[in-house]
Write an enzyme that holds these catalytic residues in place. Structure first.
Site, PDB file in Angstrom:
ATOM      1  N   LEU A  38       2.905  -3.461 -10.245  1.00 44.72           N
ATOM      2  CA  LEU A  38       1.773  -3.925 -11.059  1.00 44.72           C
ATOM      3  C   LEU A  38       1.635  -5.442 -11.086  1.00 44.72           C
ATOM      4  O   LEU A  38       0.997  -6.001 -11.976  1.00 44.72           O
ATOM      5  CB  LEU A  38       1.861  -3.381 -12.496  1.00 44.72           C
ATOM      6  CG  LEU A  38       1.876  -1.854 -12.625  1.00 44.72           C
ATOM      7  CD1 LEU A  38       1.922  -1.443 -14.100  1.00 44.72           C
ATOM      8  CD2 LEU A  38       0.674  -1.227 -11.938  1.00 44.72           C
ATOM      9  N   SER A  39       2.211  -6.116 -10.088  1.00 45.68           N
ATOM     10  CA  SER A  39       2.048  -7.570 -10.015  1.00 45.68           C
ATOM     11  C   SER A  39       0.614  -7.940  -9.674  1.00 45.68           C
ATOM     12  O   SER A  39       0.098  -8.971 -10.137  1.00 45.68           O
ATOM     13  CB  SER A  39       3.009  -8.165  -8.989  1.00 45.68           C
ATOM     14  OG  SER A  39       2.789  -7.614  -7.706  1.00 45.68           O
ATOM     15  N   THR A 118      -3.380  -5.304   9.324  1.00 44.29           N
ATOM     16  CA  THR A 118      -4.567  -6.145   9.138  1.00 44.29           C
ATOM     17  C   THR A 118      -5.048  -6.750  10.446  1.00 44.29           C
ATOM     18  O   THR A 118      -4.248  -7.005  11.366  1.00 44.29           O
ATOM     19  CB  THR A 118      -4.245  -7.291   8.153  1.00 44.29           C
ATOM     20  OG1 THR A 118      -5.344  -8.212   8.091  1.00 44.29           O
ATOM     21  CG2 THR A 118      -3.011  -8.066   8.596  1.00 44.29           C
ATOM     22  N   TYR A 142       0.375 -14.822   6.153  1.00 47.94           N
ATOM     23  CA  TYR A 142       0.032 -13.433   5.819  1.00 47.94           C
ATOM     24  C   TYR A 142      -0.067 -12.583   7.082  1.00 47.94           C
ATOM     25  O   TYR A 142       0.589 -11.547   7.213  1.00 47.94           O
ATOM     26  CB  TYR A 142      -1.279 -13.381   5.030  1.00 47.94           C
ATOM     27  CG  TYR A 142      -1.860 -11.985   4.941  1.00 47.94           C
ATOM     28  CD1 TYR A 142      -1.169 -10.982   4.275  1.00 47.94           C
ATOM     29  CD2 TYR A 142      -3.090 -11.685   5.515  1.00 47.94           C
ATOM     30  CE1 TYR A 142      -1.693  -9.688   4.199  1.00 47.94           C
ATOM     31  CE2 TYR A 142      -3.623 -10.413   5.440  1.00 47.94           C
ATOM     32  CZ  TYR A 142      -2.912  -9.415   4.781  1.00 47.94           C
ATOM     33  OH  TYR A 142      -3.433  -8.133   4.711  1.00 47.94           O
ATOM     34  N   LYS A 146       2.563  -9.512   8.570  1.00 51.67           N
ATOM     35  CA  LYS A 146       2.101  -8.163   8.918  1.00 51.67           C
ATOM     36  C   LYS A 146       2.434  -7.836  10.376  1.00 51.67           C
ATOM     37  O   LYS A 146       2.811  -6.702  10.702  1.00 51.67           O
ATOM     38  CB  LYS A 146       0.598  -8.048   8.667  1.00 51.67           C
ATOM     39  CG  LYS A 146       0.211  -7.991   7.196  1.00 51.67           C
ATOM     40  CD  LYS A 146       0.565  -6.638   6.591  1.00 51.67           C
ATOM     41  CE  LYS A 146      -0.103  -6.454   5.240  1.00 51.67           C
ATOM     42  NZ  LYS A 146       0.064  -5.098   4.694  1.00 51.67           N
ATOM     43  N   ARG A 280     -15.084 -23.624   7.310  1.00 53.51           N
ATOM     44  CA  ARG A 280     -13.665 -23.602   6.978  1.00 53.51           C
ATOM     45  C   ARG A 280     -12.853 -23.558   8.268  1.00 53.51           C
ATOM     46  O   ARG A 280     -13.223 -22.875   9.222  1.00 53.51           O
ATOM     47  CB  ARG A 280     -13.332 -22.368   6.126  1.00 53.51           C
ATOM     48  CG  ARG A 280     -13.948 -22.384   4.751  1.00 53.51           C
ATOM     49  CD  ARG A 280     -13.555 -21.165   3.955  1.00 53.51           C
ATOM     50  NE  ARG A 280     -14.034 -19.926   4.574  1.00 53.51           N
ATOM     51  CZ  ARG A 280     -14.048 -18.740   3.967  1.00 53.51           C
ATOM     52  NH1 ARG A 280     -13.593 -18.637   2.735  1.00 53.51           N
ATOM     53  NH2 ARG A 280     -14.503 -17.676   4.586  1.00 53.51           N
TER      54      ARG A 280
END
Length: 325
Positions: A38-39, A118, A142, A146, A280
């Site tokens: 539940l973070s 991902t 990230y 993965k 970006r």
């Protein structure tokens, strides 16, 4: 899709995608246990009928036993920006957690895994649509974590006979009734656009208006979360001992940032102010998936590919959350 009556552990099942997949598993007649600390997830997102264990994926060995048929692994840190500023958290949670989970599965004799991967593993691809054999060159921690887990799963399948499927998502959107997207902080376009429609943001920023695309804004592949969930159920039946199958999941069609904003205006009936901003770093002009392998091997056929429908479901969920506040 799958035969009924099996028992599955869903790590991260209180989060966006995990909760929807858990709901689909329950609807198909399976028994589901959700493991989530539940973070970033929400207790109320755990579907009714699922057993809930509050805990970290690193502690899965405490809860796994031979009565489980498979594990569906969604528990991970997933904010790209945060991964750049706090990479240690991502290597610890995503890679360390996966190491512990695989060891727990091996110890309990659980031989099937479906992993939430991902499209970030591809980085900035040279060509689109992106196939599974495209070069993997993640541009942030990230995506790197993965990819590391994917390599780990390949090794586990070869060494110990694990039956595994990694599903590499592109842009997941939409909602499944009461189960939808609510990240904090939020970085995904559709929920940010809808927050602007609700008046929770002054405007939506459009990062780059001079890309080599029809309207100058970035093009991305959006997939409805229900279509995504159906792919996970199909993956459970496609998994084969000693093999690691990797499939991209996407619609194969892209929508630009401006198309998303304009469609959201029509769906919501509200003004959505936009602000032009500079590009970006690391934002490719077009990211679209080739999902041919998922269609051929999994038999997956996404059916909710209309952008207006995807946004309408997300809008219904956003309004539901707004009325509950």
């Amino acid at each position: 899709m799958t035969s009924t009556g099996k028992r599955y552990l869903v790590t991260g099942g209180a989060g966006y995608v995990g909760s929807v997949v858990a709901a689909h598993l329950l609807a198909a007649g399976h028994r589901v246990t959700v493991l989530d600390d539940l973070s970033t997830g929400f207790r109320e997102a755990v579907p009714a009928g699922a057993e809930f264990i509050e805990g970290r994926v690193q502690d899965a060995a405490r809860h796994l036993d031979g009565g489980y048929d498979a594990v569906l692994h969604f528990a991970a840190s997933s904010q790209v920006g945060e991964s750049v500023t706090d990479p240690a958290k991502y290597w610890s949670n995503n890679v360390g957690g996966a190491i512990d989970l695989l060891a727990a599965m091996r110890s309990a004799g659980i031989g099937t895994l479906v992993f939430s991967s991902t499209a970030a593993v591809y980085g900035e691809p040279d060509t689109t649509p992106i196939r599974e054999d495209a070069a993997t060159a993640p541009t942030n921690p990230y995506g790197a974590t993965k990819l590391a887990v994917d390599h780990m799963i390949t090794s586990e399948a070869a060494a110990h006979g694990l039956a595994a499927v990694s599903l590499r998502y592109f842009n997941v959107a939409g909602a499944h009734g009461a189960y939808g997207e609510r990240h904090e902080p939020e970085s995904h376009l559709i929920p940010l656009v809808l927050r602007t429609a609700q008046g929770r943001r002054d405007s939506i920023s459009v990062f780059g208006t001079d890309y080599p695309t029809p309207d100058g804004t970035c093009v991305r592949d959006y997939i409805h979360v229900d279509d995504l969930a159906e792919a996970h159920l199909l993956a459970l039946t496609a998994a084969r001992s000693g093999e690691h199958l990797i499939c991209n999941l996407g619609n194969g069609n892209g929508f630009s940032v401006r198309e998303v904003i304009e469609t959201a205006r029509k769906v919501t009936g509200r003004d959505i102010p936009e602000t032009a901003a500079g590009r970006r770093a690391g934002d490719p002009a077009v990211l679209v998936a080739s999902a041919d392998r998922a269609r051929e091997v999994l038999g997956w056929r996404p059916s909710r590919t209309d952008l207006a429908g995807i946004i309408a479901d997300a809008w219904a969920f956003a309004r539901q959350q707004e009325s509950a506040e």
